[in-house]
Structure formats: structure tokens, C-alpha cells
Scaffold this active site. Structure first.
Site, PDB file in Angstrom:
ATOM      1  N   ARG A 148     -14.083  36.839  26.581  1.00  0.00           N
ATOM      2  CA  ARG A 148     -13.891  36.101  25.166  1.00  0.00           C
ATOM      3  C   ARG A 148     -13.862  36.546  24.342  1.00  0.00           C
ATOM      4  NH1 ARG A 148     -13.813  30.825  27.806  1.00  0.00           N
ATOM      5  NH2 ARG A 148     -12.982  30.746  29.873  1.00  0.00           N
ATOM      6  N   CYS A 179      -4.623  30.143  34.391  1.00  0.00           N
ATOM      7  CA  CYS A 179      -3.718  30.298  33.013  1.00  0.00           C
ATOM      8  C   CYS A 179      -3.387  31.616  33.399  1.00  0.00           C
ATOM      9  CB  CYS A 179      -3.926  30.070  31.486  1.00  0.00           C
ATOM     10  SG  CYS A 179      -5.674  30.522  31.292  1.00  0.00           S
ATOM     11  N   THR A 203     -13.793  35.395  35.533  1.00  0.00           N
ATOM     12  CA  THR A 203     -13.203  34.690  36.021  1.00  0.00           C
ATOM     13  C   THR A 203     -13.204  34.625  37.300  1.00  0.00           C
ATOM     14  OG1 THR A 203     -10.742  35.291  35.347  1.00  0.00           O
ATOM     15  CG2 THR A 203     -11.841  37.301  35.915  1.00  0.00           C
ATOM     16  N   GLY A 204     -12.443  33.764  37.736  1.00  0.00           N
ATOM     17  CA  GLY A 204     -12.001  33.596  39.364  1.00  0.00           C
ATOM     18  C   GLY A 204     -10.582  33.912  39.716  1.00  0.00           C
TER      19      GLY A 204
END
Length: 481
Positions: A370, A289, A347-348
Site C-alpha cells: 500500500r 479490484c 493480497t488474495g
């Protein structure tokens, strides 16, 4: 008559016009596979108030609201044409007609603008393409809602089955209930019934077979009348070609993953690199996303200004892989309570940029936090540009990209000074540029990009599935390149 009475009378008149538009829009969709848009926003199955609010959105184009009295003649003109399957944007028709100085009648101008949908080269209606959902969690249920919504005339995508592990008592009833009501996205728009005897969920007339399986290699989809299907794996359990190939069973033609793919699996961001999908490719990924949120605006900035380097910080809503209360977790920090903490995590998305934009040589780094909200995230994209610019120029560029470019389904734009995360629940765009938060100084730019990490991403997945299935119909008038 007072000013207030004048305003109310005007509103009632516009309501009446919007009411008259609904059956025309519905008939075009059901009988001809034509989706009527207004500046990239679908008007299919929308209420009177929704149609009027969508027209008001056009204030971002010319500083004034687009009136239904202006768009209705174009909609009426469409009913006189022998249209093939397509998407037709009556907002863009009105805008281009206003700019045209030839003085053509609306009907003649409309026929010319949508000629590709009416001539000998128009697309013919196709047989519906079967779709199977492997997994029925947060993304799976939103994909189901979108597939059912887009069933339309029945000539596009058709959700035939979901594959899940069998739960305890009344499994199918509970799954249907989760599809019917969602704490974030609200009620399902339609009716849902359950046929327990035949293991089916019937949603708006769509019969969806519930197949129970713990092993993808154990399912023969042809036994359920499913053929040439696109299977969407939204479990994330397998991410490489070898693992995903297990889904290539009788009845399944292609596999689409709703998570970042590994190895040689193509990561696709619709609007940016979906044209790279080879016709014979059977396994692909829709990336994450966050990747879908940052890559379209990154491309828009790189194309116009050049990008030398960048960093993305995502402030991301919590997800099901975190714990409600502190408990053991394989990750270092995700075991801490999600609704009580801000949690630094990895995060990738930054590394995935290179796969989606291979021509971009800039180094992009990234990190993530988060936070205690259930949906909608924001990506803060800091860029070093190849040339100096101004805040006004950047905002004008991104606003125009969001309205009249091939990326207009991916990038939205908002100038509201009081916008907050919950305002973007249900957004169908991959990301929304927050104009008020944007910062530009010389060759440094910082973009604040909202995104519904559940629904907006699901819309991107559906666009990829439509593309590979051959039911991604052209849009008229064609957006500027």
C-alpha cells in the site's frame, strides 16, 4: 491564411460536427436504449471536447486520428433503422467499413453490420430492474453514480434504495453531499436534492429511498415498492453464502458482493467467467479490484502464449481500512499511518485467479504494497510463458485485444511515455496495459497494469449486475473472438 489559422478552422469545423452528434446520441439512448460507443468508449452524455478526444484515441489503431466526419454518416444511418436495445460501436463500424472492399453505401453497410439489432431476433425493451445498494461508502457511491448515469430511457437498471446505519444529525443530507462531491472523482454529473421528510435522495430525477437498518434480516423491501431486486452488498461484512443469504428478504432476488467471496460463492470477473453464472444462482461475488485487474490480461496472455507460472506484485493506493496516523489495527502493518508510509500487506488476488480461470494450471503467487496515493494502483505481473516471443509481438497482441476482442471493455492500452497514476482516475477498464513499461525476453514477460481500484472496479460490478439482470445488451459490430 497561416498554418495556425488552418488548424484552428479545422478544429472549429470538427467542434460543429461533434455538436451535431450529441442530440442524435442522446435520442438513440433515451428512446431506443441504444448506447453509442467509439472503440468501447461510451459517447452518451459526453461533451463536444470529450467526443473529439475519444476520436483521437483511435490513433492507436491506425496511427492516425479518427475524424468525426468519418463517423457521423454511420451515426446518421443508425437513425433510419428500427433498432432494439443494443450497444453500437461507430468506431468499429468505420474501421470495418474501411477494410470492406465491396463499395457498399454507408447506410447499406451499417444496416448489414447491425442486423442483429434490427431483425426479428432483436431484443425487446424490458421493464427496469430494481437495484438496492447495501452500504454507501466509496464503492457504493460510485455504483450509485453509474446506475444513475445508465438509467437512460428507464428500461435498464433502476436504483431504488440504499441501506445504511443511521448516523448523527442530518444523516441523509451528509450522505447526499458525499454523493454530490468527491475529492477524487469530482462533481456528480447532474443535480441532487434531498427530501428529508420522506427519507429520499433525488438524483437526476431518480428517487432513491434511504433505508436505515443495522440488520439485513429486518428489512422488507416490498414495503417500499421494491420487487425482484438485485442487492449489491458493498460493506464486505459478509462474504460466505450463509452470511449473504441474510439479504434474501422479500423484494430481493439476487445478492452481488463487491469483495472476494468465500467458500462456494462464485467469484466473477466480467469478460472472463461471467458466462459461468447459472440463471438460478442467487448469490455471487465480483472478486476484488486487483483480481479484476490481473485476470483479463492473464487470460489474454495464456490464450496466446500459454502461462507456466506467474507472480503479481500490486502497488495499491491506501484504503479506508488503514489508519491516517499510527493506531491499533487488527492487521500487523495496516495500523501504521497510510499517508506517510509504504505498507507491505497481503493480497488474495493471486489465489482468486484459480476461481476465475479454473483451466489455468499455472501457479500464480502474489503480494501487495500500500502506498500514499488515494486512488489508482498498478499490478506488476511477471509471467513465465510456454513459448518464446518478443516485446513487439506481445504489445501488438495486447493492443489488438484491447481494441477488437471480447475483452476490450476490460483491457485498455496506453503507449504514452509520461503516463502516471493520476492519469487513470476515472478509467472504466479493469486494467490498462502500459506499453512503455512492458518487458519481454524470450519466455519471460513482465506486464505493468494500471487500474482505478475504485471506479474501474465499480464498472466491472455494474457489468456483472447488467448480465444477471438481463440488460447487458449485445454490441455491434460483434467483436472478434
Amino acid at each position: 491564411m497561416t498554418v495556425n489559422e488552418d488548424s484552428f478552422t479545422n478544429w472549429k469545423n470538427r467542434e460543429e460536427i461533434a455538436e451535431s452528434m450529441i442530440p442524435i446520441i442522446g435520442k438513440l439512448h433515451r428512446e431506443r436504449d441504444v448506447t453509442v460507443l467509439l472503440h468501447s468508449r461510451s459517447l452518451v452524455n459526453k461533451s463536444v471536447v470529450s467526443i473529439l478526444k475519444t476520436h483521437r484515441f483511435a490513433r492507436q489503431i491506425a496511427g492516425e486520428e479518427l475524424s468525426v466526419t468519418e463517423t457521423l454518416p454511420f451515426l446518421q444511418a443508425l437513425t433510419t433503422l428500427e433498432l432494439g436495445p443494443s450497444q453500437i460501436d461507430i468506431g468499429m463500424l468505420a474501421a470495418t467499413y474501411r477494410a470492406d472492399d465491396r463499395g457498399l453505401p454507408v447506410a447499406e453497410f451499417t444496416a448489414e453490420a447491425v442486423a442483429g439489432a434490427t431483425g426479428p431476433d432483436r431484443i425487446e425493451r424490458r421493464e427496469p430492474r430494481d437495484v438496492v445498494l447495501y452500504g454507501f461508502g466509496r464503492i457504493g457511491r460510485l455504483l450509485a453514480r453509474l446506475l444513475i448515469e445508465k438509467a437512460g430511457s428507464g428500461n435498464g437498471l433502476r436504483l431504488r434504495a440504499i441501506v445504511v446505519r443511521r448516523g448523527a444529525g442530518q444523516d441523509i443530507v451528509k450522505r447526499a453531499s458525499l454523493l454530490r462531491r468527491d475529492s477524487i472523482h469530482g462533481q456528480f454529473q447532474g443535480t441532487i436534492t434531498v427530501d428529508e421528510a420522506n427519507s429520499k435522495i433525488i438524483a437526476n430525477g431518480n428517487e432513491i429511498k434511504v433505508i436505515y437498518s443495522d440488520d439485513p434480516t429486518s428489512v422488507d423491501y416490498t414495503a417500499y415498492g421494491i420487487k425482484n431486486a438485485i442487492l449489491i452488498d458493498n460493506t464486505g461484512k459478509w462474504r460466505d453464502r450463509e452470511g449473504l443469504s441474510q439479504h434474501l428478504r422479500p423484494g430481493v432476488d439476487k445478492v452481488v458482493l463487491t469483495a472476494p467471496g468465500k467458500g462456494d460463492v462464485l467469484n466473477v470477473v466480467h469478460g472472463v467467467n461471467h458466462e459461468m453464472i447459472e440463471p438460478d444462482e442467487r448469490i455471487l461475488s465480483c472478486a476484488s479490484c486487483t483480481t479484476n485487474a490481473i485476470v483479463p490480461p492473464l487470460k489474454a496472455m495464456a490464450d496466446e502464449y500459454g502461462v507456466l507460472r506467474g507472480h503479481v506484485e500490486t502497488v495499491h493506493s491506501f484504503t479506508n481500512d488503514q489508519n491516517l496516523l499510527d493506531n491499533y489495527h487488527n492487521s500487523d502493518r495496516r495500523g501504521r499511518s497510510a499517508p506517510l508510509n509504504m505498507v507491505i500487506t497481503e493480497t488474495g488476488a493471486a489465489s482468486a485467479v484459480a476461481k476465475a480461470l479454473p483451466d489455468l494450471k499455472a501457479r500464480i503467487t502474489g503480494s501487495s504494497i500500500r502506498v500514499p496515493v488515494p486512488d489508482v494502483s498498478i499490478a506488476i505481473l511477471g509471467l513465465r510463458l510456454a513459448r518464446e516471443t518478443t516485446r513487439e509481438e506481445v504489445l501488438d497482441h495486447l493492443r489488438n485485444v484491447s481494441l477488437a476482442s471480447p475483452l476490450k471493455r476490460q483491457i485498455d492500452f496506453i503507449s504514452a511515455p509520461d503516463a502516471v497514476s493520476s492519469d487513470f482516475i476515472g478509467s472504466r477498464h479493469a486494467s490498462i496495459v502500459d506499453a512503455g513499461a512492458t518487458k519481454v525476453e524470450g519466455d519471460d514477460a513482465i506486464l505493468y497494469l494500471w487500474y482505478d481500484n475504485e471506479f474501474g472496479y465499480s464498472c466491472q460490478v455494474i457489468r456483472v449486475v447488467q448480465h444477471v439482470s438481463g440488460v447487458e445488451y449485445p454490441t455491434y459490430p460483434a467483436p472478434a473472438v
